[in-house]
Write an enzyme that holds these catalytic residues in place. Structure first.
Site, PDB file in Angstrom:
ATOM      1  CG  ASP A  79      -1.720  -1.276   1.375  1.00 20.51           C
ATOM      2  OD1 ASP A  79      -2.102  -1.861   0.352  1.00 20.51           O
ATOM      3  OD2 ASP A  79      -1.943  -1.691   2.525  1.00 20.51           O
ATOM      4  CD  GLU A 251      -9.336  -2.145  -1.266  1.00 23.46           C
ATOM      5  OE1 GLU A 251      -9.955  -2.253  -0.186  1.00 23.46           O
ATOM      6  OE2 GLU A 251      -8.614  -3.038  -1.713  1.00 23.46           O
TER       7      GLU A 251
END
Length: 575
Positions: A79, A251
């Site tokens: 991420d 997301e």
């Protein structure tokens, strides 16, 4: 419980009370000088060094001039989010329940990165006690604006979304600014050119139509009051690029402004092999965001599973613009063996961004992520402790400060470890690796499919074991340890394969020895364990074992395998 065991616990409690407190600020790895080896308590294991060697074939050949190595941060760096301040680039990754948390990486050339610091370093920032390894800190966003660095992220199961600030990315970082109105995960902070600030995030839709149906929401944020602007919430994306196809897990939103357009970059498809990056745009934050007809702009899901040295799970990207006007993307992906298994977790990759007809592109459909692309036009800046390639890494424990690459679990307390400039001492705890408390355990990332990790330790006396670990989570790990018994010294191997750990191999050594070496050798889906007595060669404890149980596909969750050192009070103490 026997009186002897009660006395042992009392002694341990006294030792904890007398230990030096962890300093505040950004020095979580500083410890008080430990006792000399000859006076160490019986419940303490002492390690002389730790060595890690990577040996992946994809890294073996010399790097061609003008190119760089993907991934730029190998191993468990998922991420990624990136920001630029002048000629400096900073990047952050998810840390889940590892502490210190939110690793901050620094580079001057986008391709050679070093671990600079951590943003989460002290108990006043948050508490993750009792959380499973893959909970805790989810995807962060890092931004630099008007002299201040901002980090926004989520602590799952323990408070939700919050912002940290710092004047220097090396820290110290502030205590959290909590955002109770912002529900969901993966928050982004965006500074518009009119002075307004916005937070975008993943959350539940107004009406859930299918499993995995999510939405992207937007709030206005007031940085002066440090609060969400009331009644400012609006929906940006419902479901994903095309709701009629039932897209899942929209997301990881990031907002940018370029040539008069607002761009919204998101991840879609979940974090496994259907992962992707998709893009939307709008002329105004008050108008609907329109998806690009050429989405996804990054994925590997359309490639043949049997391709050589596959890179999978690509998605969850962030953009940065260079001083020359060019754009680059960092994103997560995974290097797989046997087509789909990976133990190293989700890693950070880098690719250039091209603009075509007003839309950004990372990688054309059907193309594999290159391992060695052309480097950006920046001055190369190699680092002493590289994060990619076939490097060697060794800690001689010759400092009183723990190396930044070491992490522990859940809590910031390190009173159970000490460094005296010669050895690392781990004070044994009753908690094992399957506990949701904090075991006496430090670990660094497995960054290669093929590796050797080894250590030398002074044999612990009494009802204590110590050794080396390959750890994916509480229910999937290996512990290769040594302990004393009435007959001398016992080597043992524990395996957790979906539940409680069980011993699967053991060896009784005649007599006692002052020191012993232990080694773990990884070979993609296999893992082997070796030992060596002083001045002797390595010997196998047993045959190769299953390393696939350390893969994300078997163990589940969002982390990569960590390799490290552990000390434990043995069960015999309570008998």
């Amino acid at each position: 419980m026997t009186n002897n065991y009660q006395a042992l616990l009392l002694t341990l409690g006294l030792m904890l009370c007398l230990s030096a407190c962890q300093p505040a600020g950004n020095a979580p790895h500083t410890t008080a000088a430990g006792p000399a080896a000859s006076t160490a308590p019986a419940a303490t294991a002492q390690f002389n060094w730790f060595d890690y060697q990577g040996r992946d074939a994809v890294f073996a050949a010399p790097l061609p001039a003008g190119s760089y190595q993907n991934p730029v941060a190998a191993g468990f760096f998922p991420d990624p989010s990136i920001t630029r301040s002048g000629d400096d680039y900073y990047m952050v990754a998810s840390s889940f329940t590892y502490t210190p948390g939110l690793p901050i990486l620094h580079s001057r050339d986008l391709v050679n990165w070093r671990l600079l610091s951590y943003a989460l370093t002290r108990p006043s920032q948050l508490d993750m006690a009792g959380l499973q390894v893959s909970r805790g800190i989810f995807a962060p966003t890092l931004r630099y604006h008007d002299g201040t660095y901002y980090l926004i992220t989520t602590v799952v199961d323990r408070g939700g979304n919050f912002i940290l600030t710092a004047s220097d990315p090396a820290g110290p970082w502030s205590d959290p600014i909590w955002l109770p109105e912002v529900q969901g995960i993966d928050p982004d902070i965006f500074f518009d050119d009119d002075g307004k600030v916005y937070i975008a995030h993943n959350g539940d839709p107004v009406e859930s139509l299918y499993e995995g149906h999510k939405a992207i929401w937007l709030w206005q944020y007031d940085p002066h009051s440090q609060k969400i602007v009331p009644d400012s919430q609006r929906l940006l994306v419902n479901g994903g690029v095309d709701l009629s196809t039932k897209p899942i897990w929209i997301e990881a939103p990031h907002l940018y402004k370029h040539d008069g357009w607002y761009y919204l970059l998101c991840a879609e498809g979940g974090t496994a092999d259907q992962h992707s990056a998709v893009i939307f745009r709008s002329r105004s934050l008050d108008e609907p965001f329109v998806p690009y007809s050429g989405n996804p702009i990054l994925t590997q899901r359309d490639l043949a599973a049997d391709r050589p040295a596959p890179i999978t799970t690509a998605g969850h990207a962030d953009f940065v613009q260079l001083p020359d006007g060019s754009w680059w993307a960092v994103f997560l992906a995974s290097r797989a063996y046997q087509q789909r298994y990976y133990n190293t977790g989700r890693e950070t990759f880098l690719l250039p961004v091209s603009w075509q007809d007003g839309w950004p592109h990372i990688l054309p459909a059907g193309q594999s992520i290159p391992y060695r692309p052309a480097a950006p036009a920046l001055q190369a800046a190699p680092v002493a402790e590289p994060l990619t390639g076939n490097f060697s890494w060794r800690d001689e424990f010759d400092s009183t400060r723990l190396n930044l690459h070491w992490n522990s679990l859940r809590q910031f307390d390190q009173s159970w470890l000490s460094l005296d400039g010669q050895q690392l001492s781990l004070q044994a705890k009753a908690e094992g690796l399957d506990s949701l408390a904090q075991p006496a355990f430090i670990a660094r990332r497995q960054q290669h499919m093929h590796f050797d990790a080894s250590t030398s330790l002074t044999l612990p006396q009494g009802t204590v074991s110590a050794g080396i670990v390959a750890f994916q989570n509480e229910q999937y790990h290996y512990y290769f340890g040594v302990r004393s018994n009435a007959a001398g010294t016992e080597l043992f191997l524990e395996q957790a394969n979906g539940g409680k750990a069980a011993q699967i191999a053991g060896l009784q050594l005649p007599g006692t020895a002052a020191d012993i070496r232990l080694k773990i050798s990884g070979d993609a889906g296999e893992i082997a364990f070796y030992y060596a007595l002083p001045d002797q060669d390595w010997l196998p404890l047993t045959g190769p074992q299953d390393a696939m149980l350390l893969s994300t596909q078997v163990a589940a969750g969002f982390v990569g395998t960590m390799l490290g050192l552990h000390s434990r009070l043995e069960a015999e103490a309570s008998q």
